[in-house]
Design an enzyme around this catalytic site. Structure first.
Site, PDB file in Angstrom:
ATOM      1  N   GLY A   1      -4.665   6.998 -26.361  1.00 56.89           N
ATOM      2  CA  GLY A   1      -5.161   6.624 -27.673  1.00 56.89           C
ATOM      3  C   GLY A   1      -6.620   6.982 -27.873  1.00 56.89           C
ATOM      4  O   GLY A   1      -7.227   7.698 -27.067  1.00 56.89           O
ATOM      5  N   ASP A   2      -7.194   6.448 -28.949  1.00 61.10           N
ATOM      6  CA  ASP A   2      -8.591   6.729 -29.255  1.00 61.10           C
ATOM      7  C   ASP A   2      -9.525   6.183 -28.172  1.00 61.10           C
ATOM      8  O   ASP A   2     -10.587   6.750 -27.920  1.00 61.10           O
ATOM      9  CB  ASP A   2      -8.952   6.135 -30.619  1.00 61.10           C
ATOM     10  CG  ASP A   2      -8.210   6.823 -31.753  1.00 61.10           C
ATOM     11  OD1 ASP A   2      -8.300   8.060 -31.840  1.00 61.10           O
ATOM     12  OD2 ASP A   2      -7.543   6.136 -32.540  1.00 61.10           O
ATOM     13  N   GLY A   3      -9.118   5.093 -27.507  1.00 54.88           N
ATOM     14  CA  GLY A   3      -9.937   4.546 -26.435  1.00 54.88           C
ATOM     15  C   GLY A   3     -10.015   5.469 -25.230  1.00 54.88           C
ATOM     16  O   GLY A   3     -11.073   5.602 -24.602  1.00 54.88           O
ATOM     17  N   THR A   4      -8.888   6.118 -24.901  1.00 57.78           N
ATOM     18  CA  THR A   4      -8.882   7.066 -23.785  1.00 57.78           C
ATOM     19  C   THR A   4      -9.759   8.266 -24.109  1.00 57.78           C
ATOM     20  O   THR A   4     -10.541   8.740 -23.267  1.00 57.78           O
ATOM     21  CB  THR A   4      -7.442   7.539 -23.494  1.00 57.78           C
ATOM     22  OG1 THR A   4      -6.574   6.402 -23.384  1.00 57.78           O
ATOM     23  CG2 THR A   4      -7.378   8.337 -22.203  1.00 57.78           C
TER      24      THR A   4
ATOM     25  N   HIS B   1     -12.271   8.253 -26.131  1.00 58.38           N
ATOM     26  CA  HIS B   1     -13.653   7.755 -26.110  1.00 58.38           C
ATOM     27  C   HIS B   1     -14.214   7.808 -24.696  1.00 58.38           C
ATOM     28  O   HIS B   1     -15.378   8.181 -24.487  1.00 58.38           O
ATOM     29  CB  HIS B   1     -13.674   6.317 -26.646  1.00 58.38           C
ATOM     30  CG  HIS B   1     -15.019   5.671 -26.616  1.00 58.38           C
ATOM     31  ND1 HIS B   1     -15.997   5.935 -27.543  1.00 58.38           N
ATOM     32  CD2 HIS B   1     -15.558   4.774 -25.750  1.00 58.38           C
ATOM     33  CE1 HIS B   1     -17.081   5.227 -27.267  1.00 58.38           C
ATOM     34  NE2 HIS B   1     -16.839   4.516 -26.174  1.00 58.38           N
TER      35      HIS B   1
ATOM     36  N   THR C   1      -1.933   4.009 -30.456  1.00 53.98           N
ATOM     37  CA  THR C   1      -1.413   3.266 -31.604  1.00 53.98           C
ATOM     38  C   THR C   1      -1.766   3.950 -32.913  1.00 53.98           C
ATOM     39  O   THR C   1      -0.921   4.120 -33.790  1.00 53.98           O
ATOM     40  CB  THR C   1      -1.988   1.836 -31.602  1.00 53.98           C
ATOM     41  OG1 THR C   1      -1.660   1.202 -30.365  1.00 53.98           O
ATOM     42  CG2 THR C   1      -1.402   1.024 -32.753  1.00 53.98           C
TER      43      THR C   1
ATOM     44  N   SER D   1     -17.544  16.188 -43.040  1.00 57.02           N
ATOM     45  CA  SER D   1     -17.132  17.284 -42.181  1.00 57.02           C
ATOM     46  C   SER D   1     -17.334  16.865 -40.737  1.00 57.02           C
ATOM     47  O   SER D   1     -18.219  16.047 -40.429  1.00 57.02           O
ATOM     48  CB  SER D   1     -17.959  18.542 -42.488  1.00 57.02           C
ATOM     49  OG  SER D   1     -17.763  19.522 -41.498  1.00 57.02           O
TER      50      SER D   1
ATOM     51  N   GLU E   1     -13.657   0.471 -29.282  1.00 60.26           N
ATOM     52  CA  GLU E   1     -14.082  -0.168 -28.035  1.00 60.26           C
ATOM     53  C   GLU E   1     -15.370  -0.954 -28.283  1.00 60.26           C
ATOM     54  O   GLU E   1     -16.360  -0.390 -28.758  1.00 60.26           O
ATOM     55  CB  GLU E   1     -14.314   0.883 -26.946  1.00 60.26           C
ATOM     56  CG  GLU E   1     -13.102   1.748 -26.638  1.00 60.26           C
ATOM     57  CD  GLU E   1     -11.951   0.957 -26.057  1.00 60.26           C
ATOM     58  OE1 GLU E   1     -12.199   0.158 -25.123  1.00 60.26           O
ATOM     59  OE2 GLU E   1     -10.814   1.120 -26.536  1.00 60.26           O
TER      60      GLU E   1
END
Length: 299
Positions: free
Chosen positions: A68-71, A73, A95, A214, A277
């Site tokens: 996900g976005d946390g990984t 990050h 998610t 952008s 996070e």
């Protein structure tokens, strides 16, 4: 088709799409069409993706990130300070997968692997906050409470809707805070319930830019939400969801700015949400670094 000599695949089997690990063989078969050698490493705890990306950064050309976005990050923070950074190729295993949405990567993992196996490399701005990096957004105020209120069970059952559920839960606990903000050379002060600084285009799967934006212009979008109640939250959601004129918004509810160097100070230290996070607090010294990262995207 561009061929990469050596690649690393970091995968988080605990991310939102729980079938990702069970289909790993299928995905690696697709990825090796464009890679001569593929190393596969699994994360077992928080911080692993950051350590793995740093450890292998000197020997791989590209890092595939299945999570996900946390990984993602963590990977950004693992390689952000390295001079010769590998290309990043995110796969939608979480998610919300907000950054993959901003990069127009398909949201089904099989299709994403196919698209990236014949993809192209683009530059994307990195954003440094104090001594950390974020790639999608930074938030202070209400969004932090919403992130804290999202239980793992709720994320699994409700997916992206859990952001709204959490926001509604958080309204009763949200407080107005006083802030001082420097946008390049311009100073702003006031009271708010939430400040967002965005590089990407999505939060909780919802398209957020009210301003034109952008991923590689060297500037970020700043949104200040000034008051909170159910009606105000619904008005902001309505603005965000509108596919019509993004520039029509109520300045008594929301103000918008653009800047490349942003300093946010609050009357007392407040936690910061970076890419979902919560790991730091104000004051925040934010610098947009144009074209800092390279990403593989569909061609």
């Amino acid at each position: 088709m561009r061929k990469f000599r050596k690649a690393l695949l970091i995968y988080n089997e605990l991310a939102g799409q729980t079938n990702a690990a069970s289909n790993l063989g299928e995905y690696t078969t697709l990825l090796t069409q464009s890679v001569e050698e593929l190393l596969v490493r699994k994360t077992t705890k928080k911080g692993d993706a950051k350590e793995l990306s740093f450890e292998y950064s000197s020997i791989v050309d590209i890092i595939f990130v299945l999570g996900g976005d946390g990984t993602l990050h963590e990977v950004i923070n693992g390689i952000g300070d390295i001079v010769k950074r590998p290309i990043i190729a995110p796969l939608p295993g979480g998610t919300c997968n907000d950054m993959t949405r901003s990069l127009n990567i398909p949201q089904e993992i099989h299709r994403a692997c196919e698209a990236l196996s014949t993809g192209k490399v683009i530059h994307v701005d990195g954003v440094k906050m104090n001594n950390q990096y974020f790639i999608n957004f930074l938030g202070v105020g209400l969004i932090v409470e919403a992130s804290k209120n999202r239980s793992s069970t709720e994320k699994s059952l409700l997916g992206s809707i859990s952001y709204y559920v959490s926001a509604l839960k958080s309204i009763g606990n949200s407080e107005t805070f006083s802030y001082s903000m420097t946008l390049d050379q311009e100073k702003r002060t006031g009271d708010a319930v939430m400040i967002l600084v965005t590089n990407g285009h999505y939060i909780g799967t919802n398209n957020i830019p009210i301003q034109e934006s952008s991923l590689n212009d060297g500037v970020g979008e700043v949104y200040v939400i000034k008051k909170t109640d159910f009606a105000t939250l619904m008005e902001v959601i309505k603005i965000v969801a509108s596919k019509k004129n993004h520039l029509n918004y109520n300045p008594n509810v929301l103000t918008c700015y653009k800047a490349s160097h942003i300093v946010i100070e609050t009357d007392k230290p407040m936690p910061l949400d970076m890419d979902g996070e919560v790991s730091s607090s104000t004051p925040a010294n934010i610098q947009f670094l144009q074209d800092h990262f390279q990403f593989l995207v569909p061609s």
